[in-house]
Design an enzyme around this catalytic site. Sequence first.
Site, PDB file in Angstrom:
ATOM      1  CE  LYS A  14      58.103   2.941 -88.692  1.00 59.68           C
ATOM      2  NZ  LYS A  14      57.904   3.726 -87.431  1.00 59.68           N
ATOM      3  N   PRO A 125      53.742   9.766 -96.612  1.00 54.98           N
ATOM      4  CG  PRO A 125      52.003  10.600 -95.302  1.00 54.98           C
ATOM      5  CD  PRO A 125      52.500   9.361 -95.954  1.00 54.98           C
ATOM      6  CG  ASP A 167      62.057   2.438 -88.289  1.00 63.41           C
ATOM      7  OD1 ASP A 167      61.314   3.431 -88.338  1.00 63.41           O
ATOM      8  OD2 ASP A 167      62.197   1.715 -87.280  1.00 63.41           O
TER       9      ASP A 167
HETATM   10  C1  LIG Z   1      60.831   5.823 -84.058  1.00 62.98           C
HETATM   11  C2  LIG Z   1      61.008   4.623 -84.930  1.00 62.98           C
HETATM   12  O1  LIG Z   1      60.515   4.903 -86.235  1.00 62.98           O
HETATM   13  C3  LIG Z   1      60.239   3.444 -84.354  1.00 62.98           C
HETATM   14  O2  LIG Z   1      60.103   2.423 -85.288  1.00 62.98           O
HETATM   15  C4  LIG Z   1      62.487   4.261 -85.068  1.00 62.98           C
HETATM   16  O3  LIG Z   1      63.052   4.020 -83.800  1.00 62.98           O
HETATM   17  C5  LIG Z   1      63.297   5.348 -85.766  1.00 62.98           C
HETATM   18  O4  LIG Z   1      63.997   4.708 -86.807  1.00 62.98           O
HETATM   19  P1  LIG Z   1      64.733   5.585 -87.936  1.00 62.98           P
HETATM   20  O5  LIG Z   1      63.859   6.713 -88.357  1.00 62.98           O
HETATM   21  O6  LIG Z   1      65.265   4.641 -88.945  1.00 62.98           O
HETATM   22  O7  LIG Z   1      65.919   6.212 -87.079  1.00 62.98           O
HETATM   23  P2  LIG Z   1      67.412   6.484 -87.582  1.00 62.98           P
HETATM   24  O8  LIG Z   1      67.346   7.182 -88.902  1.00 62.98           O
HETATM   25  O9  LIG Z   1      68.225   5.250 -87.413  1.00 62.98           O
HETATM   26  O10 LIG Z   1      67.885   7.499 -86.435  1.00 62.98           O
HETATM   27  C6  LIG Z   1      67.482   8.857 -86.468  1.00 62.98           C
HETATM   28  C7  LIG Z   1      67.775   9.436 -85.098  1.00 62.98           C
HETATM   29  O11 LIG Z   1      66.752   8.977 -84.183  1.00 62.98           O
HETATM   30  C8  LIG Z   1      67.315   8.687 -82.895  1.00 62.98           C
HETATM   31  N1  LIG Z   1      67.113   7.263 -82.604  1.00 62.98           N
HETATM   32  C9  LIG Z   1      66.711   6.397 -83.587  1.00 62.98           C
HETATM   33  C10 LIG Z   1      66.490   5.068 -83.261  1.00 62.98           C
HETATM   34  C11 LIG Z   1      66.703   4.650 -81.941  1.00 62.98           C
HETATM   35  N2  LIG Z   1      66.515   3.363 -81.576  1.00 62.98           N
HETATM   36  N3  LIG Z   1      67.124   5.532 -80.991  1.00 62.98           N
HETATM   37  C12 LIG Z   1      67.312   6.843 -81.301  1.00 62.98           C
HETATM   38  O12 LIG Z   1      67.686   7.649 -80.419  1.00 62.98           O
HETATM   39  C13 LIG Z   1      68.795   9.060 -82.988  1.00 62.98           C
HETATM   40  O13 LIG Z   1      68.953  10.412 -82.588  1.00 62.98           O
HETATM   41  C14 LIG Z   1      69.074   8.944 -84.485  1.00 62.98           C
HETATM   42  O14 LIG Z   1      70.164   9.753 -84.899  1.00 62.98           O
HETATM   43  N1  LIG Z   2      63.032   7.860 -99.948  1.00 63.09           N
HETATM   44  C1  LIG Z   2      62.664   8.968 -99.274  1.00 63.09           C
HETATM   45  N2  LIG Z   2      61.387   9.389 -99.313  1.00 63.09           N
HETATM   46  C2  LIG Z   2      61.019  10.517 -98.648  1.00 63.09           C
HETATM   47  N3  LIG Z   2      61.856  11.277 -97.883  1.00 63.09           N
HETATM   48  C3  LIG Z   2      63.136  10.875 -97.823  1.00 63.09           C
HETATM   49  C4  LIG Z   2      63.605   9.724 -98.517  1.00 63.09           C
HETATM   50  N4  LIG Z   2      64.920   9.583 -98.249  1.00 63.09           N
HETATM   51  C5  LIG Z   2      65.264  10.586 -97.428  1.00 63.09           C
HETATM   52  N5  LIG Z   2      64.219  11.385 -97.179  1.00 63.09           N
HETATM   53  C6  LIG Z   2      64.317  12.551 -96.295  1.00 63.09           C
HETATM   54  O1  LIG Z   2      64.214  11.980 -94.964  1.00 63.09           O
HETATM   55  C7  LIG Z   2      63.198  12.632 -94.208  1.00 63.09           C
HETATM   56  C8  LIG Z   2      62.487  11.607 -93.378  1.00 63.09           C
HETATM   57  O2  LIG Z   2      61.750  10.757 -94.276  1.00 63.09           O
HETATM   58  P1  LIG Z   2      60.824   9.635 -93.572  1.00 63.09           P
HETATM   59  O3  LIG Z   2      60.066  10.267 -92.451  1.00 63.09           O
HETATM   60  O4  LIG Z   2      60.064   8.947 -94.648  1.00 63.09           O
HETATM   61  O5  LIG Z   2      61.958   8.703 -92.977  1.00 63.09           O
HETATM   62  P2  LIG Z   2      61.844   7.405 -92.086  1.00 63.09           P
HETATM   63  O6  LIG Z   2      62.886   7.553 -91.025  1.00 63.09           O
HETATM   64  O7  LIG Z   2      61.869   6.205 -92.934  1.00 63.09           O
HETATM   65  O8  LIG Z   2      60.410   7.467 -91.455  1.00 63.09           O
HETATM   66  P3  LIG Z   2      59.990   7.889 -90.014  1.00 63.09           P
HETATM   67  O9  LIG Z   2      59.100   9.070 -90.298  1.00 63.09           O
HETATM   68  O10 LIG Z   2      59.274   6.702 -89.478  1.00 63.09           O
HETATM   69  O11 LIG Z   2      61.201   8.263 -89.214  1.00 63.09           O
HETATM   70  C9  LIG Z   2      62.300  13.316 -95.240  1.00 63.09           C
HETATM   71  O12 LIG Z   2      61.786  14.508 -94.717  1.00 63.09           O
HETATM   72  C10 LIG Z   2      63.213  13.569 -96.432  1.00 63.09           C
HETATM   73  O13 LIG Z   2      63.810  14.856 -96.344  1.00 63.09           O
END
Ligand SMILES: C[C@](O)(CO)[C@H](O)COP(=O)(O)OP(=O)(O)OC[C@H]1O[C@@H](n2ccc(N)nc2=O)[C@H](O)[C@@H]1O
Ligand SMILES: Nc1ncnc2c1ncn2[C@@H]1O[C@H](COP(=O)(O)OP(=O)(O)OP(=O)(O)O)[C@@H](O)[C@H]1O
Length: 339
Positions: A14, A125, A167
Amino acid sequence: MSENFVVHTRPPAKLNLFLEIPAKRDDGYHEIDTVMAAIDLCDELQVQRTDDPTVSLQANWLPSRNEIARELGLPTTESPSLADPEDALFIPTDERNLVVKALQAFRQHFGIASGFQARLGKRIPAGAGMGGASSDAAHAISCAAQLHQVTHHHQELHQIAASIGSDVPFFLPMSCENGQQACMGWATGRGEKVAPLAISSDFDPSETYLLIAYPPIPLSTAKVYSALRIPKDPVSSAKFRQALQSNNREQWESSMMNRLSEVAEEITPQVKDLLKSLWKSGLETCQLTGSGSACFGVASNFENASRILNALQSDLTPGVLLRLARITPTAAPIRTERS
Ligand SMILES: C[C@](O)(CO)[C@H](O)COP(=O)(O)OP(=O)(O)OC[C@H]1O[C@@H](n2ccc(N)nc2=O)[C@H](O)[C@@H]1O
Ligand SMILES: Nc1ncnc2c1ncn2[C@@H]1O[C@H](COP(=O)(O)OP(=O)(O)OP(=O)(O)O)[C@@H](O)[C@H]1O
């Protein structure tokens, strides 16, 4: 569905076309107002049931770990082991992987005694802001629902997805009012409240080209959010969504934004340099996706997109992974076959 069926799907990545963060919540998360588009840069996921009451996962890079390493300017290895946490291309295959977490959560929620075996081919990635792990998790939930014939339990599947990550729900099946699979979604709350974004009928998603550039600097989402200063006057996505829905291209391109960009550039100056290169290349609108470190730009047509991709490849690779993508449905179809 018994153990001798295998389901296959291709979780898409995405991009955040709009991302504003109006407030910090008491639970440590932030309120967000974001429009995300799924793109046809996809992983490969295969899931099947097993009698063994566990969840096992095998993972590899596609086409190969060393091919991705070469593009990123990272060292190649004779015996690539993705299990080495020190490896920049490390992919966990235990409960740290959101596919394993999602399948465990599914089993627990539905009280399932049998297990799952999954195979994951990575193209998206990690640490890029492209939702790779979240998309894999959501599609693992959809595959498990298909194998256990509970695909109609929408609310429960959404609840499981939201428990895995903010997400993740975006990548569950969403239909627009016209019955078509949604390619874009408007997410609020911490990201788990998602509404399909119906786009104007004359907006042809296959005619919008997005050029993605990923520098091998995984950015932690938590770190970027924690460095954010909440804006005094947050911008609403309403104008952007309205422009999308009326296919006013100039309007929606000019109202694209990502509030996390500034902090990501402060944390990783290479992001700032990369955005400069993308703007200079002739792309129309360039910005960070999610919490980064991947950036993307919009190209008006295939010819321009290909020309700019070639120019950037000679300037930036090896060292930056470049991909051309188009918008695609957020939930990939699931193919079932006998194992
Ligand atoms: C940056 C975005 O990718 C935009 O779409 C999302 O908000 C992040 O979504 P995500 O990676 O699924 O995030 P999560 O794995 O739920 O949260 C990881 C960490 O990001 C921060 N987090 C995430 C989502 C959110 N609305 N507020 C936050 O502050 C929090 O510290 C949380 O512990
Ligand atoms: N299915 C997966 N594919 C790749 N990495 C993963 C997966 N599940 C957990 N991880 C771990 O989570 C970390 C974050 O992966 P990724 O960035 O793809 O997560 P995301 O939260 O879906 O994406 P975003 O980058 O938008 O936050 C990676 O560095 C890896 O260590």
